[in-house]
Write an enzyme that holds these catalytic residues in place. Sequence first.
Site, short mmCIF file in Angstrom:
data_model
loop_
_atom_site.label_atom_id
_atom_site.label_comp_id
_atom_site.label_asym_id
_atom_site.label_seq_id
_atom_site.Cartn_x
_atom_site.Cartn_y
_atom_site.Cartn_z
N ARG A 94 30.85 17.48 48.31
CA ARG A 94 31.49 17.27 47.00
C ARG A 94 32.61 18.29 46.79
N SER A 95 32.39 19.54 47.22
CA SER A 95 33.44 20.57 47.07
C SER A 95 34.71 20.15 47.79
N PRO A 138 40.70 39.16 45.56
CA PRO A 138 39.61 40.07 45.93
C PRO A 138 39.14 40.94 44.77
N CYS A 242 43.82 22.55 36.03
CA CYS A 242 43.24 21.98 37.27
C CYS A 242 41.74 22.24 37.30
N LEU A 243 41.36 23.44 36.85
CA LEU A 243 39.92 23.76 36.83
C LEU A 243 39.16 22.78 35.94
N ALA A 246 38.27 19.76 38.02
CA ALA A 246 37.21 19.99 39.02
C ALA A 246 35.87 20.28 38.35
N GLU A 367 34.36 28.02 39.91
CA GLU A 367 34.89 27.20 38.80
C GLU A 367 34.47 27.78 37.45
P1 TGC Z 1 43.44 31.62 27.70
O1 TGC Z 1 44.26 32.36 26.70
O2 TGC Z 1 42.12 31.13 27.28
O3 TGC Z 1 44.26 30.39 28.27
C1 TGC Z 1 45.61 30.47 28.68
C2 TGC Z 1 46.21 29.10 28.43
O4 TGC Z 1 45.49 28.09 29.14
C3 TGC Z 1 44.86 27.15 28.25
N1 TGC Z 1 43.51 26.89 28.78
C4 TGC Z 1 43.17 25.78 29.40
N2 TGC Z 1 43.83 24.65 29.65
C5 TGC Z 1 43.18 23.67 30.32
N3 TGC Z 1 41.92 23.80 30.78
C6 TGC Z 1 41.22 24.92 30.56
N4 TGC Z 1 39.97 25.04 31.03
C7 TGC Z 1 41.84 25.98 29.84
N5 TGC Z 1 41.44 27.22 29.45
C8 TGC Z 1 42.48 27.75 28.80
C9 TGC Z 1 44.85 27.84 26.90
O5 TGC Z 1 44.86 26.91 25.85
C10 TGC Z 1 46.12 28.66 26.97
O6 TGC Z 1 47.22 27.78 26.75
P2 TGC Z 1 48.51 28.30 25.95
O7 TGC Z 1 49.38 27.09 25.90
O8 TGC Z 1 48.01 28.76 24.63
O9 TGC Z 1 49.08 29.41 26.79
O10 TGC Z 1 43.31 32.54 28.98
P3 TGC Z 1 42.41 33.81 29.22
O11 TGC Z 1 43.18 34.72 30.10
O12 TGC Z 1 41.88 34.33 27.92
O13 TGC Z 1 41.21 33.27 30.11
C11 TGC Z 1 40.22 32.49 29.62
C12 TGC Z 1 39.14 32.24 30.71
C13 TGC Z 1 38.29 33.48 30.95
C14 TGC Z 1 38.26 31.14 30.14
C15 TGC Z 1 39.80 31.79 32.04
O14 TGC Z 1 40.50 32.83 32.63
C16 TGC Z 1 38.78 31.26 33.03
O15 TGC Z 1 38.45 30.07 32.98
N6 TGC Z 1 38.28 32.09 33.97
C17 TGC Z 1 37.44 31.63 35.07
C18 TGC Z 1 38.28 31.46 36.30
C19 TGC Z 1 37.79 30.37 37.22
O16 TGC Z 1 37.07 29.47 36.81
N7 TGC Z 1 38.22 30.37 38.45
C20 TGC Z 1 37.94 29.31 39.36
C21 TGC Z 1 38.78 29.40 40.61
S1 TGC Z 1 38.88 27.90 41.52
C22 TGC Z 1 37.35 27.67 42.13
O17 TGC Z 1 36.41 28.33 41.85
C23 TGC Z 1 37.23 26.53 43.04
S2 TGC Z 1 35.67 26.24 43.67
C24 TGC Z 1 36.06 24.76 44.35
C25 TGC Z 1 35.01 24.03 45.02
O18 TGC Z 1 34.70 24.33 46.20
O19 TGC Z 1 34.54 23.02 44.43
P1 FAD Z 2 33.78 38.45 38.91
O1 FAD Z 2 34.86 37.82 38.13
O2 FAD Z 2 34.02 39.79 39.50
O3 FAD Z 2 32.47 38.51 38.00
C1 FAD Z 2 31.33 39.30 38.36
C2 FAD Z 2 30.22 39.09 37.32
O4 FAD Z 2 30.69 39.56 36.05
C3 FAD Z 2 29.81 37.64 37.11
O5 FAD Z 2 28.42 37.56 36.93
C4 FAD Z 2 30.52 37.23 35.82
O6 FAD Z 2 29.87 36.21 35.12
C5 FAD Z 2 30.46 38.54 35.07
N1 FAD Z 2 31.49 38.64 34.04
C6 FAD Z 2 32.82 38.47 34.19
N2 FAD Z 2 33.47 38.67 33.03
C7 FAD Z 2 32.53 39.01 32.11
C8 FAD Z 2 32.54 39.35 30.72
N3 FAD Z 2 33.68 39.36 30.03
N4 FAD Z 2 31.38 39.62 30.12
C9 FAD Z 2 30.22 39.61 30.80
N5 FAD Z 2 30.12 39.30 32.11
C10 FAD Z 2 31.26 39.00 32.75
N6 FAD Z 2 38.32 30.39 43.97
C11 FAD Z 2 39.51 29.75 44.15
O7 FAD Z 2 40.52 30.15 43.57
N7 FAD Z 2 39.60 28.67 44.96
C12 FAD Z 2 38.54 28.17 45.64
O8 FAD Z 2 38.66 27.17 46.35
C13 FAD Z 2 37.27 28.82 45.48
N8 FAD Z 2 36.21 28.40 46.19
C14 FAD Z 2 35.04 29.13 46.14
C15 FAD Z 2 33.98 28.79 47.01
C16 FAD Z 2 32.82 29.54 46.99
C17 FAD Z 2 31.72 29.21 47.93
C18 FAD Z 2 32.68 30.61 46.07
C19 FAD Z 2 31.40 31.39 46.02
C20 FAD Z 2 33.71 30.95 45.22
C21 FAD Z 2 34.91 30.22 45.27
N9 FAD Z 2 36.00 30.60 44.48
C22 FAD Z 2 37.22 29.96 44.62
C23 FAD Z 2 35.95 31.80 43.68
C24 FAD Z 2 35.23 31.64 42.33
O9 FAD Z 2 36.01 30.90 41.43
C25 FAD Z 2 34.94 33.05 41.80
O10 FAD Z 2 33.92 33.58 42.62
C26 FAD Z 2 34.51 33.05 40.34
O11 FAD Z 2 35.57 32.66 39.49
C27 FAD Z 2 33.99 34.44 39.89
O12 FAD Z 2 34.85 35.44 40.31
P2 FAD Z 2 34.26 36.73 41.11
O13 FAD Z 2 33.41 36.22 42.20
O14 FAD Z 2 35.40 37.58 41.46
O15 FAD Z 2 33.31 37.45 40.07
#
Ligand code: TGC
Ligand code: FAD
Length: 387
Positions: A94-95, A138, A242-243, A246, A367
């Site tokens: 699925r990923s 990182p 995009c997130l 997904a 995600e």
């Molecule tokens: P924040 O001020 O909340 O947002 C900035 C701008 O973005 C808009 N926005 C969104 N738009 C669409 N979808 C969402 N989910 C959105 N969240 C926020 C927001 O309205 C704002 O727009 P504008 O026009 O006002 O500028 O930003 P923040 O810096 O306070 O961050 C909020 C937070 C913590 C929720 C965000 O940084 C976050 O979601 N952090 C988690 C990062 C994450 O999920 N990383 C995933 C990496 S990719 C991955 O993991 C792939 S795994 C793939 C796989 O194998 O399946």
């Molecule tokens: P951190 O952000 O360092 O967080 C560490 C801990 O602190 C977590 O428990 C978190 O919940 C907690 N935490 C963070 N902020 C707060 C807060 N404000 N208050 C309290 N607790 C908090 N990323 C991509 O970009 N692309 C990909 O394709 C992708 N694929 C992935 C595949 C796998 C198998 C894995 C494991 C990860 C992948 N990721 C990808 C990365 C993933 O999105 C990150 O691991 C995730 O967003 C968390 O970031 P981090 O691991 O750096 O943890």
Amino acid sequence: MESPNVHDFYDTRALLSDEERQVQDMVRRFVDEKVLPVIAHAFEEHRFPKELIPTIAEMGLLGCNLEGYDCPGLNNVSYGLICQELERGDSGIRSFVSVQGSLCMYPIHAYGTEEQKKKWLPQMHRGRVIGCFGLTEPDGGSDPGTMKTHAKKQGGDWVINGAKMWITNGTIADIAIVWASTDEGVRGFIIEKGMPGYTSRDILRKMSLRASVTSELFFENVRVPEASRLPKAAGLGGPLSCLTQARYGITWGAIGAAEACLDEALTFTKQRVLFGRPLSHTQTIQRRLADCVRRITAAKLMSLQLGRLKDAGKLHHSQVSLAKWNNVRMGLDIARDCRDILGAGGISVECCPIRHMLNLESVITYEGTETIHELVVGREITGHPAF
Ligand code: TGC
Ligand code: FAD
């Protein structure tokens, strides 16, 4: 009155259209015939079964909910059902489909030029070009707004320096959608394999998502033409949107993983005789199995309503956060409980719950971690960001 179906207690299939049911059945057959026979071994070998890509592409699953550019434009409920069935096989499969469709094809479709869309989307739909999505770094993934990867304008080009970590499909990808900070804010770039200064390497020794490629990406003075920038993505909202795509699919995927675990545990408890009766005749086991059915049923209704909202164009990203949090927690708890119900045999990779349980440890982190999604919902209901 007929008894409810154990596998679909509230008959959610009846809420689907004929097309949605056909899509689900097609992917279900694929998982039964092609994924389940190989997946435990692939997981053990720490190997993504790349040989499945052509069939996945032939079925039209890559970018299936996008319109135009040879993509089929299925609705979002169909996309969800595809994720559910694929993750019944393994989160790694699925990923692969999530990253290709929701994290790589979607940003090109939403934010790219006509030339970029024509160049990449048909090829990506056919599985001839594989993508990865580089947001996490990182130094931390939860707060991507503080990313260090930087793109500097030099003449008509951009010069990119930095690193991305934990990137699904990284080393097998022909292109990477890379998010970098610039003097004007966050921007997205399509970086092609082979561009000087761009390298990648696999992250090994994972105990989770072993049937999936996870990599690091490195950018050392990578020179990218302006034509490779996604011009309509400006600010952090680009990658976060995009997130949302997904994460939506993941809410469905977790249901599939939970269903696979419950199926195996249910069969086992009917066959295992202890203290003179099948385990399934004991109160405690029935309560645990009933709890699995309760949680899976609730998760299904949540994802289905989310899909209908998405198809109606009425979905807010905090609603996706609520379901990602709920459904992945549900999947992880059920996988762990079913692992325990299987007794010692449950620690073998021959039984699926431990594999799903280990996979879901990644799914609950990537995600957006569970905490991040709780805080997104918390912000929505209080109006105060507490990250
Ligand atoms: P924040 O001020 O909340 O947002 C900035 C701008 O973005 C808009 N926005 C969104 N738009 C669409 N979808 C969402 N989910 C959105 N969240 C926020 C927001 O309205 C704002 O727009 P504008 O026009 O006002 O500028 O930003 P923040 O810096 O306070 O961050 C909020 C937070 C913590 C929720 C965000 O940084 C976050 O979601 N952090 C988690 C990062 C994450 O999920 N990383 C995933 C990496 S990719 C991955 O993991 C792939 S795994 C793939 C796989 O194998 O399946
Ligand atoms: P951190 O952000 O360092 O967080 C560490 C801990 O602190 C977590 O428990 C978190 O919940 C907690 N935490 C963070 N902020 C707060 C807060 N404000 N208050 C309290 N607790 C908090 N990323 C991509 O970009 N692309 C990909 O394709 C992708 N694929 C992935 C595949 C796998 C198998 C894995 C494991 C990860 C992948 N990721 C990808 C990365 C993933 O999105 C990150 O691991 C995730 O967003 C968390 O970031 P981090 O691991 O750096 O943890």
